[in-house]
Write an enzyme that holds these catalytic residues in place. Structure first.
Site, PDB file in Angstrom:
ATOM      1  N   LYS A 129       8.355 -35.064   3.709  1.00 44.05           N
ATOM      2  CA  LYS A 129       9.141 -36.142   4.297  1.00 44.05           C
ATOM      3  C   LYS A 129      10.033 -36.833   3.273  1.00 44.05           C
ATOM      4  CE  LYS A 129       5.822 -37.052   7.986  1.00 44.05           C
ATOM      5  NZ  LYS A 129       4.881 -38.006   8.603  1.00 44.05           N
ATOM      6  N   ASP A 185       9.068 -31.100  16.282  1.00 43.19           N
ATOM      7  CA  ASP A 185       7.975 -32.027  16.576  1.00 43.19           C
ATOM      8  C   ASP A 185       8.450 -33.474  16.485  1.00 43.19           C
ATOM      9  OD1 ASP A 185       8.293 -31.398  13.782  1.00 43.19           O
ATOM     10  OD2 ASP A 185       6.568 -32.688  13.379  1.00 43.19           O
ATOM     11  N   ASP A 186       7.756 -34.356  17.211  1.00 45.54           N
ATOM     12  CA  ASP A 186       7.960 -35.805  17.131  1.00 45.54           C
ATOM     13  C   ASP A 186       9.408 -36.210  17.362  1.00 45.54           C
ATOM     14  OD1 ASP A 186       5.250 -35.886  16.504  1.00 45.54           O
ATOM     15  OD2 ASP A 186       5.630 -35.853  14.344  1.00 45.54           O
ATOM     16  N   TYR A 192       3.104 -29.932  20.913  1.00 48.85           N
ATOM     17  CA  TYR A 192       2.410 -29.081  19.941  1.00 48.85           C
ATOM     18  C   TYR A 192       0.895 -29.243  19.965  1.00 48.85           C
ATOM     19  CZ  TYR A 192       2.832 -33.411  17.197  1.00 48.85           C
ATOM     20  OH  TYR A 192       2.794 -34.715  16.765  1.00 48.85           O
ATOM     21  N   ASP A 218      -1.135 -39.100   5.837  1.00 48.44           N
ATOM     22  CA  ASP A 218       0.177 -39.722   5.684  1.00 48.44           C
ATOM     23  C   ASP A 218       0.460 -40.780   6.734  1.00 48.44           C
ATOM     24  OD1 ASP A 218       0.262 -37.881   7.718  1.00 48.44           O
ATOM     25  OD2 ASP A 218       2.190 -37.000   7.152  1.00 48.44           O
ATOM     26  N   ASN A 264      -2.777 -29.228   6.562  1.00 46.16           N
ATOM     27  CA  ASN A 264      -1.934 -30.339   6.129  1.00 46.16           C
ATOM     28  C   ASN A 264      -2.822 -31.281   5.320  1.00 46.16           C
ATOM     29  OD1 ASN A 264       0.100 -32.196   5.837  1.00 46.16           O
ATOM     30  ND2 ASN A 264       0.040 -32.935   7.941  1.00 46.16           N
TER      31      ASN A 264
END
Length: 639
Positions: A21, A97-98, A142, A208, A236
């Site tokens: 990110k 995603d998102d 997802y 995160d 992750n």
């Protein structure tokens, strides 16, 4: 990143997916090419991964603002991936995603659905790259909990399964964003809908979404029978590299027995106590701890455990570093999203019992049950002793030889230490107070909603619904002060108001707003009418005019990526610049842990002091506004 690649290769993993990110050109600025210096660093990372025997997957996230029907956007996407391919990358992923499910009007005129638009671009890029062996696609739905109306009836996933080219893999996180368990049955259902084996993106150890938690526990809840139904599995991990020692080492071990966990705990102890213990961990140990098949030689494991126990006892006898008991406690305190370790569970259970039964020792009860009073006081004393053990853990950890491990974990240990002090003080207060505590409230939610780990549970669920831990808002009657936004910020957003004081009094502040759009609406509804009534002078008119300008000139594109506003001021005679940075960091962390994805601030282009200050905090210039605050510069930063 390079260190992480080396660790993966050393412990038998074979894939590294790049999608950080903090690389703005991965998501927000996906259209932009890497500059020469940036490309050099990315190429070095790709080469390091290949040298460690890892497949390097470059991921790009264009979904927030791509116009699927715009050929120029598709050309820019191809150009970006071609540049990365030129750096030696041979595997790619496109992530959707998102993001918002709706198409813009231009795309609605071309595509029949959101899924068709995504599939069209993904298939074209896949063929443009000459159908690489690994090409992944992350759908907007997802996991099961994001499917509408459900997995089996999702029109979106049905289109993905039918239209996406068969050589493209699909990423899936499980039943939830952070799945406690993955079952064969649930994966088979996904496989049927997607018409291919999914690739699991496992968020079990991801932290995160909350800066107050870290997960040191083992990789678990994924049975070995899943293998034939998966294209692969990506973990992750924690943001902190050193925190991933146990998660990474257990990734390839689906069924872990007690001896294996013991070996990992001793290895963690040696790693913590000897700066990695390169001379202590033998080649035989490394062989055992490569991902293994079930039924490996248990006698060899026992020999390795004996060898490691001997080495750990020698180090622990020095009393200068954390002992194996300390490390077991540490892992138990920061275990997994849905599960605390045994010691942490016991502490929470005892704390809840002491709070729920504290009425028996209240002086308001004239004739209490002596036996119950004795039990309460005995358990309170034992709880105090266990709190002291946690405080001892903190003092031992700071003496660790492995400073990298210490620096990564210290913020979490410090947070637990402070919470422990308050919990201990609260129990002591219960023992002498006069009013019984209120009933506690609780709700089961996903880990990314309920923040704070074990500290959060102490604070939110157990101690008077968190009231002891919520900072009291600053009560201040401010008209304009040094900046016209200070008054409404303090009044409408006290939870993001941090005040700096010295022996002379107030000398600085960091103020923030979580959602600027809502804040401006609240100003119009409550703050402005109150100011109009209290100060019917020109100053209020100027303030109102200022906010009207702000509302008119904050574009949606800015607030989409940077919904939060920050304002930091420190008096010039505060000479220690680190104080201002700490103040700003507290504000940024408070906004981040409560869900903000980005913040922005404004200043004059001539204000070099503030420009330098915010630039060092990672802010970048977004745009210059000709209408707001006399050509203010707007700086932004993603959280």
């Amino acid at each position: 990143y390079i260190q992480f690649c080396r660790t993966q290769g050393r412990w038998g993993l074979n894939t590294y997916l790049y999608g950080p990110k903090d690389d703005l050109k991965h998501r927000m600025l996906w259209r932009e090419m890497y500059l020469e210096e940036e490309a050099v660093h990315l190429k070095a990372l790709i080469q390091a991964a290949h040298a460690c025997g890892l497949q390097f997957i470059y991921a790009l996230s264009p979904g927030q603002d791509i116009i699927f029907s715009n050929s120029y956007d598709v050309v820019l996407l191809k150009r970006k991936l071609r540049q990365v391919a030129g750096l030696g990358c041979k595997a790619f992923a496109i992530l959707f995603d998102d993001i918002d499910h709706t198409l813009c009007q231009v795309d609605k005129d071309v595509f029949s659905s959101f899924a068709h638009a995504q599939v069209s671009v993904a298939n074209e890029i896949f063929q443009y790259l000459e159908e690489p062996c690994t090409f992944l696609f992350c759908p907007t739905e997802y996991c099961n909990s994001l499917c509408y109306p459900c997995l089996a009836k999702s029109a979106y996933l049905k289109t993905i399964g039918e239209e996406l080219l068969p050589g493209i893999g699909v990423i899936w996180t499980g039943t939830k964003v952070i799945s406690k368990e993955l079952t064969e049955e649930s994966i088979k259902e996904v496989q049927e809908v997607l018409q291919r084996r999914p690739l699991i993106w496992d968020n079990l150890h991801a932290n995160d979404y909350d800066s107050k938690i870290v997960f040191l526990g083992p990789f678990k809840g994924r049975p070995i029978g899943l293998g034939p139904h998966l294209q692969g599995l990506l973990l992750n991990p924690n943001c902190e590299f050193e925190a991933n020692f146990i998660p990474i080492h257990t990734l390839g071990i689906i069924y872990s027995n007690i001896k294996k966990i013991d070996i990992l705990m001793v290895l963690l102890f040696l790693h913590f106590s000897t700066d990695g213990a390169p001379d202590v961990i033998s080649n035989e140990t490394a062989t055992v701890w490569k991902p293994c098949e079930i039924g490996e030689d248990r006698e060899q494991e026992t020999q390795v455990l004996t060898q490691l126990d001997s080495a750990s006892q020698e180090l622990e006898a020095s009393h200068e570093t954390p002992g194996l008991t300390d490390l077991r406690l540490l892992v138990g305190l920061f275990y997994l999203p849905y599960e605390h370790g045994d010691k942490a569970q016991h502490l929470l259970k005892e704390f809840q019992w002491l709070k729920a039964n504290s009425s028996c020792i209240s002086i308001a009860v004239k004739k209490g049950d002596p036996q119950k009073v004795d039990e309460w006081r005995s358990r309170a004393l034992h709880f105090k002793q266990e709190c002291d053990n946690l405080l001892h853990l903190h003092s031992r950890i700071i003496k660790s030889t492995n400073r990298a491990f210490l620096y990564d974990l210290y913020p979490y240990v410090w947070d637990v230490r402070n919470t422990t002090l308050l919990a201990k003080a609260f129990v002591l207060w219960l023992g002498c107070r006069t009013i019984a505590s209120v009933d506690l409230l609780g709700v089961e939610v996903e880990p990314w909603v309920f923040k704070g780990g074990i500290s959060g549970e102490f604070q939110t669920n157990h101690i008077s619904n968190g009231s002891l831990f919520i900072p009291f808002p600053l009560i201040c009657d401010v008209l304009l002060l040094s900046h016209s936004t200070v008054g409404p910020l303090l009044h409408l957003s006290p939870e993001y108001s941090f005040i700096l004081e010295d022996d002379r009094g107030l000398c600085g502040y960091a103020l923030g707003v979580m959602d600027v759009k809502s804040f401006i609406k609240n100003c119009e509804a409550t703050w402005f009418p109150a100011m109009r009534e209290k100060y019917p002078q020109a100053s209020y008119t100027e303030l109102f005019h200022l906010f009207q300008l702000q509302k008119a000139t904050y574009p949606d594109s800015l607030l989409y990526h940077f919904p939060s506003l920050v304002h930091v001021e420190v008096l010039p005679d505060v000479l220690d610049s680190s104080v201002a940075r700490c103040l700003a960091t507290c504000l940024l962390l408070a906004l981040k842990v409560n869900g903000s994805q980005g913040v922005f601030c404004e200043m004059l282009p001539t204000d070099q002091l503030h420009l330098e200050f915010f630039t060092k905090l990672g802010f970048l210039e977004i745009f210059r506004s000709d209408a707001v605050h006399h050509e203010d510069i707007v700086l932004g930063r993603l959280l």
